[in-house]
Design a protein around this motif. Structure first.
Motif, mmCIF file in Angstrom:
data_model
loop_
_atom_site.group_PDB
_atom_site.id
_atom_site.type_symbol
_atom_site.label_atom_id
_atom_site.label_comp_id
_atom_site.label_asym_id
_atom_site.label_seq_id
_atom_site.Cartn_x
_atom_site.Cartn_y
_atom_site.Cartn_z
ATOM 1 N N ALA A 1 10.408 -16.244 -6.261
ATOM 2 C CA ALA A 1 9.344 -15.691 -5.728
ATOM 3 C C ALA A 1 9.261 -14.169 -5.708
ATOM 4 C CB ALA A 1 9.771 -15.955 -4.108
ATOM 5 N N LYS A 2 10.330 -13.386 -6.058
ATOM 6 C CA LYS A 2 10.357 -11.923 -6.393
ATOM 7 C C LYS A 2 9.562 -11.857 -7.801
ATOM 8 C CE LYS A 2 14.056 -9.867 -6.412
ATOM 9 N NZ LYS A 2 15.755 -9.793 -6.272
ATOM 10 N N ILE A 3 9.762 -12.603 -8.778
ATOM 11 C CA ILE A 3 9.061 -12.642 -10.060
ATOM 12 C C ILE A 3 7.741 -12.507 -10.062
ATOM 13 C CG2 ILE A 3 8.893 -13.572 -12.262
ATOM 14 C CD1 ILE A 3 12.169 -14.122 -12.166
ATOM 15 N N GLU A 4 7.466 -13.870 -9.086
ATOM 16 C CA GLU A 4 5.807 -14.279 -9.074
ATOM 17 C C GLU A 4 5.100 -12.987 -8.203
ATOM 18 O OE1 GLU A 4 3.844 -16.379 -10.275
ATOM 19 O OE2 GLU A 4 5.671 -17.058 -11.693
ATOM 20 N N LEU A 5 5.858 -12.522 -6.918
ATOM 21 C CA LEU A 5 5.051 -11.644 -6.435
ATOM 22 C C LEU A 5 4.992 -10.222 -7.008
ATOM 23 C CD1 LEU A 5 6.849 -12.360 -2.788
ATOM 24 C CD2 LEU A 5 4.546 -12.423 -3.383
ATOM 25 N N ARG B 1 4.914 -16.306 1.007
ATOM 26 C CA ARG B 1 4.285 -15.314 1.909
ATOM 27 C C ARG B 1 5.574 -15.114 2.971
ATOM 28 N NH1 ARG B 1 -0.741 -18.200 4.727
ATOM 29 N NH2 ARG B 1 0.697 -19.645 4.934
ATOM 30 N N THR B 2 6.622 -16.146 3.259
ATOM 31 C CA THR B 2 7.756 -15.480 3.615
ATOM 32 C C THR B 2 8.275 -14.311 2.854
ATOM 33 O OG1 THR B 2 8.231 -17.718 4.681
ATOM 34 C CG2 THR B 2 10.452 -16.277 4.521
ATOM 35 N N VAL B 3 8.529 -14.364 1.607
ATOM 36 C CA VAL B 3 9.395 -13.372 0.904
ATOM 37 C C VAL B 3 8.561 -12.189 0.994
ATOM 38 C CG1 VAL B 3 9.984 -12.666 -1.225
ATOM 39 C CG2 VAL B 3 10.386 -15.071 -0.651
ATOM 40 N N MET C 1 3.846 -5.142 -4.079
ATOM 41 C CA MET C 1 5.343 -5.821 -4.492
ATOM 42 C C MET C 1 5.919 -5.450 -5.723
ATOM 43 S SD MET C 1 5.810 -7.842 -1.619
ATOM 44 C CE MET C 1 4.898 -7.762 -0.227
ATOM 45 N N LYS C 2 5.106 -5.168 -6.661
ATOM 46 C CA LYS C 2 5.994 -4.876 -7.483
ATOM 47 C C LYS C 2 6.706 -3.620 -7.666
ATOM 48 C CE LYS C 2 5.028 -3.754 -12.743
ATOM 49 N NZ LYS C 2 3.905 -3.713 -13.750
#
Length: 234
Positions: free
Chosen positions: A27-31, A205-207, A38-39
């Motif tokens: 999730a971190k990578i995708e966001l 969306r939680t992340v 988010m980046k």
């Protein structure tokens, strides 16, 4: 700041702590790929991640105790409750009864909420053992039948107990404030604005929500609850 407690790690009955959610790194990578905010935001918090607790009854009881009071008051009441009910099981809460629960510093209403929660679990009117396989809305529909539990509390349960990856708690002041500060330079944000921004986060969306909470309070993802979050009062 209110303690209805997004970060349930401070004052809980003994329960198995769930480690890093399996989806967190992906999730971190995708966001970070999709979202310029988010980046910038995610790397600020290193290896920090969502931590939940695996006992549904304890999670919900802690949430009810913490509603609409300060963190200090919530922690004190919770510690007193654990003296009366060390294992914090439905049976122990029901056995303690209204008088003993009230002596823990709980209001009449919160005492009623806890007893109703315990009764729902003891009588198996909720299907806690099946929640892991049920979709988010089905779990919410069960939870809001318990007195004192509204949609916001149910969504916090999805996040912190079931570790669901795609929850967007639009009634949460911290989420709205986080979007305002990070995406709109502090300007007011509507639910429609929040939905538009969050469309880029799915299915994580939680992340994204968790990182926005952290952006407001790096020490703990915990801010004010809605003014009211009660379920049907039967």
């Amino acid at each position: 700041m209110m303690s209805n407690t997004r970060d349930n790690g401070d004052a809980v009955a003994p329960a198995q702590v769930i480690q890093v959610p399996s989806y967190w790194e992906e999730a971190k990578i995708e966001l970070m790929k999709r979202d310029r905010i988010m980046k910038k935001l995610i790397p600020q918090f290193g290896d920090l991640h969502l931590v939940g607790h695996s006992d549904p009854f304890t999670t919900l009881a802690r949430s009810l105790v913490g509603q609409q009071i300060t963190p200090k008051a919530a922690d004190l009441a919770w510690k007193k409750l654990l003296l009366a009910c060390p294992k914090c099981t439905p049976s122990q809460v029901l056995k303690a009864g209204a008088e003993q629960l009230s002596a823990c510093g709980l209001s009449k209403r919160k005492t009623e909420y806890l007893l109703d929660l315990a009764d729902h679990f003891k009588a198996k009117r909720v299907h806690a053992s099946q929640w892991g396989e049920m979709d988010d809305e089905a779990v919410i529909a069960e939870l809001v039948q318990i007195r004192g539990i509204g949609r916001w509390t149910a969504e916090m349960f999805l996040i912190f107990n079931l570790l669901r990856p795609n929850v967007l708690p639009l009634d949460d002041p911290g989420l709205i404030q986080g979007i305002s500060v990070n995406y709109f330079s502090g300007e007011p944000v509507s639910r429609s604005d929040a939905r538009e921004v969050s469309a880029n986060w799915e299915p994580w969306r939680t992340v994204a929500t968790w990182y926005l909470w952290r952006s407001l309070d790096p020490a703990a993802a915990s801010v004010a609850t809605p003014a009211s979050d009660t379920g049907p009062r039967t």
